[in-house]
Structures are given as structure tokens and as C-alpha cells.
Design an enzyme around this catalytic site. Structure first.
Site, PDB file in Angstrom:
ATOM      1  N   ARG A 276       0.857  -1.183   0.000  1.00 43.57           N
ATOM      2  CA  ARG A 276       0.000   0.000   0.000  1.00 43.57           C
ATOM      3  C   ARG A 276       0.895   1.235   0.000  1.00 43.57           C
ATOM      4  O   ARG A 276       1.414   1.649   1.025  1.00 43.57           O
ATOM      5  CB  ARG A 276      -0.872  -0.039   1.267  1.00 43.57           C
ATOM      6  N   HIS A 280      -3.405   4.334   4.761  1.00 45.64           N
ATOM      7  CA  HIS A 280      -4.581   3.465   4.822  1.00 45.64           C
ATOM      8  C   HIS A 280      -5.818   4.210   4.347  1.00 45.64           C
ATOM      9  O   HIS A 280      -6.629   3.684   3.591  1.00 45.64           O
ATOM     10  CB  HIS A 280      -4.795   2.975   6.252  1.00 45.64           C
ATOM     11  N   TYR A 289       4.332   4.576  11.548  1.00 48.15           N
ATOM     12  CA  TYR A 289       4.569   3.148  11.722  1.00 48.15           C
ATOM     13  C   TYR A 289       5.385   2.497  10.602  1.00 48.15           C
ATOM     14  O   TYR A 289       5.645   1.298  10.648  1.00 48.15           O
ATOM     15  CB  TYR A 289       3.238   2.395  11.881  1.00 48.15           C
TER      16      TYR A 289
END
Length: 410
Positions: A276, A280, A289
Site C-alpha cells: 500500500r 490506509h 509506523y
């Protein structure tokens, strides 16, 4: 009853005895891996696939910018996963059902969903097939056999099994594909769906986009096993792991999966290894993260650039055509967004008009109270944004008919 070989010593198996390879065909420079053979693909379909990939990327870039400008409340991108989604969609029959999670807008683009239709849903205006009842990116299209997206994670997976069971009974030669991320594969619905599909032998393809993260949770913290693919063995199901950034490998794998599903009435699990590249969602900040170094390493594996290199090698594409396509799509996105923003929302009565065959007394009371509230505090609502008149205007009627003809859902 399943029979097994006997052993006479307590020798346990851990699963480490099995290793699932990754199927790859296309290298990043546009050449095939040694020994690899491209699936049958003519120029017209190849360019249709590529056009859908680029159109999805352009839509994502523009709509994320619109969200940051405050013109849109929410958005989710397909960026980096276009080959997995569009390659799978291109391998299907147009009448096969697609049950998506929320990052599969590329499948809709491939099937012909227009920028105008995307914008109507994103802005929830009077031409939105969902009549403004859902948050952005919850697309659906009955005419394109794309079930309307629902927010809860993994609910579409058992629904796909049920729908495919109906297709088996109908005997019409179609199947269902359901997309989900590796995070959704941690839900109980995933296991219930696979077990039911295997037991009842239904034509369904479970397509897992393993993009490395369930929002901020890396896959290493989601499961101890070698990804999602090995779970198929527990259900005695056909399975393949594929490079999700390799459009040719995804296309070939899904074509074969469809053959197994339709011709043998057997479910199939595909795990597409991808990444990705975007956050998100528009509400997420991935810098908290994951590292920029990790992201850049995957940008070098961009699936769109990989297919572009292959098309150039086939002499089916060139730099001038690429520039013209980019300019055309960016112009189209901006023009359709401006039109969609100006369209009014659906009439207030449409909130309850097709929940049941007839509006129930309870719903009518709720609607009456809502109208009373709006009349009491009109300054709190955009002027003319909602029609309080139950006699819907001709424009609204036309929009409603248009929506009913093409909206998704069962």
C-alpha cells in the site's frame, strides 16, 4: 470421511514442511522472467487494462488532494495495488460478481464506471446510486455486477460464498470474486466463508491483497504462519500466491482460478503480495509506523510503470501517448468533480422512500420530526440543500430513476 496415513510415534507437524512459492512473470523493466510465458492478451485489452490503472491512479491523486482541501470528507486510495485489483477484474467475465472491500475502485474503472459516477457517490449528490446514505468510497453498480461496499471489515467474504452458491444452483457459468486485505483474513468471517465454500463446493475466488499492513499493524504482528495462502490447506482448497505488482501474473492466475471455480465448482484462494503505497485512508498517517526507506523501495516496484515498460517493449505504447492520456484524465477528473460538487443532495424523503416497500409509520414519524427540526433551525442547514417537499422535482425523479437502474446491491 477423510482418510489419513497412520504413524506410530508422536511426530507433530508445524507447517514449516510446506513452502508456497510466489508466481511471477513480469520484471520491472518490462521483460519476462526466464521461463515465463505471458498470458494471451491482445493489444486492445492490454491498453484497456493500462488505461484503467492510470485512470485509477489519477482519480486517487486528485481526490486525496480534494479531501485535503476540505472539499471531500474522506477518501481511500488504491495506489500501489492497481495491478492486483485490475488484473483480477480483467480475468473475469463481465457478468461475474465482484464483492469488494474498499480499495478496489480500479475494478469499477475497468468495467466502465465513469468519473462522473465516482464523483456522484463521493459527494453524495442527487445522482448518487446510494442516494447520499453512505460515506465516500462506498461504491456499487448493479449494471456492472459490483456489490455495494459495506464498511464493516470482512462481511463481504461469507456473502460472496452465499452468492456463489446461488450461481452454482443457477448454473449460468458465472462466479464471484471477493477482495479483502490480509487484516480482514484475521476475522472469523474469513474462516467461516472458506469452510462453507469448500464444503458446498461453490464457484468463488477469495482474493487477498496482502499489502503488508492492516492500517498500522504489520503482517508480522498479525499471524505467525507464512502469510494467508497456507490456510487454504485447512479447507482442502486450491491456492496460489502471486506477485501482486505483476499485472501479467495476476491476470494468468485469476484466469486459471476462474476456470477452476466455474468448470469444477471449486473455491480458490489467491494471495497477491503487494504494498500500500498510500496511507490506509485520508485519516491515517503512515509515517508513524513505517519508514520512508521502506516506501521508496516499493515505489521502485510500481505496478503501473512495470506494465508501461512491457507495453513499450511490445511497441503498443509510447511517451507521447502517455503524456496525452495523463492530460486527458486529469482534465476529466477536475471537470467532473466541479459538476458533482454543484449538484444538490437527494431530496429528504429519499431517506425512507425505499427502505421498505411502503414507508412504515415509525419511519414516517422520524421523517416528520426531522423536517420539523430543520424548519425550526434553518440557519444550521445549507440553504436549499434539502427539499422538504414530498413531491420530488422532475430533476430529482430523473436522478432517482437513474440511480435505481444502476445502483449496486442485492
Amino acid at each position: 470421511m477423510t482418510t489419513t496415513q497412520e504413524i506410530h510415534t508422536p511426530d507433530f507437524l508445524s507447517g514449516d514442511e510446506f513452502s508456497i512459492p510466489t508466481f511471477r512473470l513480469l520484471q520491472q523493466d518490462g521483460t519476462l522472467h526466464e521461463g515465463g510465458e505471458a498470458p494471451e492478451l491482445d493489444r486492445d485489452q492490454a491498453l484497456k487494462i493500462y488505461h484503467a490503472m492510470v485512470a485509477t491512479r489519477v482519480l486517487d491523486e486528485r481526490m486525496m488532494a480534494a479531501q485535503r482541501q476540505g472539499r471531500l470528507s474522506f477518501y481511500m486510495q488504491c495506489t500501489g495495488e492497481e495491478a492486483a485489483v485490475i488484473g483480477a477484474a480483467a480475468a473475469l467475465d463481465d457478468a461475474d460478481m465482484i464483492m469488494a472491500q474498499y480499495r478496489e475502485q480500479g475494478a469499477l474503472v475497468y468495467r466502465g464506471f465513469s468519473y462522473d459516477e465516482f464523483m456522484n457517490q463521493l459527494f453524495g449528490n442527487e445522482l448518487d446510486y446510494g442516494k447520499g446514505r453512505q460515506m465516500p468510497i462506498h461504491y456499487g453498480s448493479r449494471k456492472l455486477h459490483y456489490m455495494t461496499i459495506s464498511s464493516p471489515l470482512a462481511t463481504q467474504i461469507p456473502q460472496a460464498t452465499g452468492y456463489a452458491y446461488g450461481q452454482k444452483l443457477a448454473g449460468d457459468g458465472h462466479c464471484t470474486i471477493t477482495f479483502f486485505g490480509e487484516g480482514a483474513a484475521s476475522e472469523g468471517d474469513f474462516h467461516a466463508a472458506l469452510n462453507m465454500a469448500a464444503v458446498h463446493e461453490v464457484p468463488v475466488i477469495f482474493f487477498c491483497r496482502n499489502n503488508g499492513y492492516a492500517i498500522s499493524t504489520p503482517s508480522i504482528e498479525q499471524f505467525a504462519a507464512d502469510g494467508v495462502a497456507p490456510r487454504a490447506f485447512g479447507y482442502r482448497m486450491h491456492v496460489i500466491r502471486v506477485d501482486g505488482n505483476d499485472i501479467l501474473a495476476v491476470l494468468a492466475a485469476t484466469r486459471k482460478a476462474r476456470h477452476i471455480a466455474v468448470e469444477q465448482n471449486k473455491p480458490v484462494l489467491i494471495e497477491a503480495m503487494t504494498y500500500r503505497l498510500a496511507a490506509h485512508s485520508s485519516s491515517d498517517d503512515p509515517s508513524g509506523y513505517r519508514s520512508k526507506k521502506e516506501e521508496e523501495a516499493w515505489r521502485d516496484k510500481d505496478p503501473i510503470l512495470r506494465m508501461q515498460n512491457w507495453l513499450v517493449a511490445q511497441q503498443w505504447w509510447n511517451e507521447e501517448e502517455e503524456k496525452a492520456l495523463q492530460e486527458q484524465l486529469r482534465r476529466e477528473v477536475l471537470e467532473t468533480m466541479k459538476k458533482a460538487e454543484k449538484r444538490p443532495p437527494p431530496p429528504l424523503d429519499s431517506l425512507v422512500s425505499d427502505v421498505y416497500a411502503d414507508v412504515t409509520p415509525a419511519l414516517q414519524r422520524q421523517l416528520d420530526r426531522l423536517k420539523s427540526h430543520i424548519r425550526k433551525y434553518p440557519e444550521a442547514y445549507p440553504k436549499g440543500a434539502r427539499s422538504l417537499d414530498p413531491d420530488v422535482s422532475a430533476t430529482h425523479e430523473a436522478g432517482a430513476r437513474h440511480a435505481d437502474d444502476a445502483r449496486g446491491g442485492a
